[in-house]
Design a protein around this motif. Structure first.
Motif, PDB file in Angstrom:
ATOM      1  N   LEU A  88      85.391 -31.137 -39.011  1.00 19.74           N
ATOM      2  CA  LEU A  88      86.091 -32.039 -40.114  1.00 19.74           C
ATOM      3  C   LEU A  88      84.922 -32.900 -40.602  1.00 19.74           C
ATOM      4  O   LEU A  88      84.761 -33.238 -41.848  1.00 19.74           O
ATOM      5  CB  LEU A  88      87.117 -32.908 -39.384  1.00 19.74           C
ATOM      6  N   PHE A  94      87.694 -27.853 -48.697  1.00 15.31           N
ATOM      7  CA  PHE A  94      88.351 -27.721 -47.352  1.00 15.31           C
ATOM      8  C   PHE A  94      88.714 -26.196 -47.494  1.00 15.31           C
ATOM      9  O   PHE A  94      89.091 -25.489 -46.367  1.00 15.31           O
ATOM     10  CB  PHE A  94      89.767 -28.482 -46.985  1.00 15.31           C
ATOM     11  N   LEU A 151      85.984 -26.324 -41.042  1.00 11.95           N
ATOM     12  CA  LEU A 151      87.341 -26.073 -40.569  1.00 11.95           C
ATOM     13  C   LEU A 151      87.711 -24.497 -41.037  1.00 11.95           C
ATOM     14  O   LEU A 151      88.442 -23.991 -40.048  1.00 11.95           O
ATOM     15  CB  LEU A 151      88.293 -27.113 -41.239  1.00 11.95           C
ATOM     16  N   ILE A 178      95.325 -28.853 -40.981  1.00 15.19           N
ATOM     17  CA  ILE A 178      94.426 -28.825 -42.160  1.00 15.19           C
ATOM     18  C   ILE A 178      95.150 -28.995 -43.520  1.00 15.19           C
ATOM     19  O   ILE A 178      94.889 -29.721 -44.327  1.00 15.19           O
ATOM     20  CB  ILE A 178      93.492 -27.393 -42.225  1.00 15.19           C
TER      21      ILE A 178
END
Lengths: 278, 315
Positions: free
Chosen positions: B86, B244, B267, B293
């Motif tokens: 993260l 992400f 991630l 997430i």
């Protein structure tokens, strides 16, 4: 970089020098790859940067045949063309209906489609994996086609709806008075008018579909059905020491997109800014 | 977010209700609905339920409630890998905002003021945009390779031997290199969006400010920049979501373990490893991870959007 504003105007030549510098940075690495693809491996290992001795296509031949990039390439073309065609076809019909006709649940249906813009489809990877397993779609190209086509629906409907709303309805009204039914109206009158939006959507689905790596990495098993990106991971493992062939393979993998880009810059810029107008 | 920008249909665009039969509506809407529903929506909804069960291989064994979530957050090694990954994602976001988006804005302003060759530059700057992140990763891993890579060769030739290093093999440089390579690829996006936004601002506004005696600098920061805020907002949210989704590029640059001692572990990679290289309960654990997430990314994106929009209105 926004310093130009602080001291008043940057003289034109300084601004252009900066722009050219960045252009060199953007294209330089790609040029190194192209040059590398024409040199022999021994040459590259001896001197990493240099010009090719002669303009031979040995590396390309080796990448295309021995490393079976030709197979990956054919798979990618099949999957990409089928997925984009399917996606654009179903999206054009739905977007047309949603923006032209009034019916109960229309707004809800539109919102349902557009909500897909905000949610990463990859989150559903594991369920897709097990669904495919039960349907016999693991390690098949049609499975990939369905996934890509479905994933492209929200963006395509979004772009096409925005476009259709701006089209005048007079032509369709006239055709309707002449007795044409809805299907005929759509095919003969609306579709030709929708071409610019369809072009944007086609170009915009092409690149991500051609480039996708995650789905085939998880869903494809046999080498003979790999698309280019997964094929490349195998290729890089096998030919790790043969840089010349690696460079040639990379050029082959990039070529179709450069072609699309060259042919459709206008549509690409229109698509990138699709959400921005007003 | 994006969907919210769709304007409601103007009434003249539609025919009156009752003129189009249900059959036609079904014919036109069902293909897209079935395709999208079956392969996007159903798996997404199912993904949420997967996380609530303890799995044995591919069979759900028992209802676990939030057990998987607890497991993922507390059990070694995930309890150490998740915060590390993260943190890398957040550093990556900060670095990308600082480099990619400011340089993108700079290039857009330069092009806006010096439109000669604009089309050519636009094309050249956005060229890497089209290439798959995986291929971009492979290109740079070849260019940056320690002994036979052109970058180190050029540095040595220029007499900067001390600078030549195994860029991707050194935990200190791996993440910064990742940020730069990523920025190299995507810079065309913010540039085009800023350019479109700049083009949409009437020149009179800045001229009026100049007449009132504002300096160029002030005219930019007080007049033009606030009007760019919608573009800044869109770019911030897109960058955040993109950060992400990071997977292909890191996979190519550092493998599925995230490079030297996990310096580039993010991630996306962690999810992949948990789902496909994990133990018997890998479905439960990875689904719980994926949903966490998603909730973080979605929540923060919505909050960012709200915050930026409020600022926009105030300005």
């Amino acid at each position: 970089m926004s310093r130009p504003e602080s001291g008043g105007r940057v003289p034109g030549f300084a601004a252009h020098a900066l722009l050219w510098c960045y252009a060199a940075l953007a294209v330089g690495p790609l040029i190194l790859v192209v040059i590398g693809s024409f040199r022999s491996n021994a040459d590259i290992l001896r001197q990493p940067v240099g010009l090719p001795d002669s303009l031979g296509f040995d590396n390309y031949l080796r990448a295309w045949q021995t490393a079976s990039i030709s197979t990956y390439f054919a798979n990618s073309i099949m999957v990409t063309v089928a997925a984009v065609a399917l996606c654009v076809a179903v999206s054009a019909m739905a977007a047309y209906a949603l923006s032209r006709w009034r019916f109960r649940g229309r707004a809800l249906l539109a919102a349902f489609f557009l909500s897909g813009l905000m949610i990463p489809a990859k989150l559903g990877l594991l369920p897709v994996f097990y669904m495919f397993q039960s349907m016999g779609l693991i390690d098949t190209r049609p499975g990939l086609v369905l996934l890509y086509a479905a994933g492209g629906v929200p963006f395509s409907i979004f772009v096409i709806m925005g476009f259709v709303r701006g089209l005048p309805t007079e032509l369709e009204e006239a055709a309707r008075l002449d007795g044409a039914n809805e299907g005929r109206l759509f095919v003969s009158v609306a579709l030709p008018l929708m071409r610019p939006a369809l072009a944007v959507v086609t170009v915009f689905q092409f690149a991500p579909t051609w480039n996708d790596f995650f789905y085939p990495l998880v869903l494809m098993r046999s080498d003979s059905k790999y698309t280019v990106p997964v094929g490349l991971t195998r290729f890089f493992g096998e030919f790790a020491t043969d840089r010349a062939t690696l460079f040639a393979g990379l050029v082959i993998a990039i070529a179709p997109l450069v072609l699309v880009f060259a042919l459709a810059t206008k549509q690409i810029i229109a698509g990138l800014t699709a959400g921005m107008s007003r | 977010m994006i969907a919210a920008k769709v304007r409601p249909a103007r009434s003249r665009g539609g025919y009156r209700a009752g003129r189009v039969s249900l059959g036609w509506i079904a014919t036109f809407c069902l293909p897209a609905l079935v395709l999208y529903g079956m392969f996007v929506v159903v798996p997404l909804v199912t993904a949420f339920s997967y996380g609530l069960f303890r799995w044995e291989g591919i069979r759900p064994a028992e209802f676990a409630g939030l057990g998987n979530y607890q497991e993922v957050l507390t059990r070694y090694p995930l309890n150490e890998e998740i915060p590390a990954a993260l943190w890398h994602n957040l550093l990556f976001f900060a670095g990308t905002m600082a480099i990619q988006n400011t340089v993108g804005l700079g290039l857009a302003v330069l092009l806006y003021r010096n439109p000669r060759g604009k089309r050519l530059f636009q094309t050249v700057f956005s060229l890497p945009y089209l290439i798959s992140p995986l291929i971009v990763g492979y290109i740079w891993s070849l260019l940056l390779s320690p002994t036979f890579g052109p970058i180190n060769f050029l540095l040595r030739t220029a007499g900067l031997d001390a600078w030549a290093r195994p860029w991707l093999g050194d935990p200190d440089t791996a993440l910064p290199v990742l940020i730069l390579v990523n920025a190299w690829q995507w810079i065309g996006g913010p540039m085009l969006i800023f350019l479109a936004a700049l083009g949409g601002i009437p020149r009179e506004l800045e001229e009026a400010a100049a007449m009132d005696g504002a300096s160029k600098f002030r005219a930019f920061w007080s007049v033009r920049f606030p009007l760019l805020m919608p573009a800044v907002g869109v770019i911030t949210v897109l960058t955040f979501i993109g950060c992400f989704n990071l997977f292909d590029l890191v996979y190519a640059l550092g493998g599925s373990d995230g490079g030297p001692s996990g310096a580039m572990d993010v991630l996306g990679l962690l999810y992949y490893r948990t789902a496909f290289e994990g133990g018997t309960n890998s479905i439960g654990e990875s689904s719980a991870l994926a949903i966490m997430i998603f909730v973080v990314v979605f929540g923060v994106s919505v909050a960012l959007e709200r915050f930026l929009r409020r600022r926009e209105v105030r300005m």
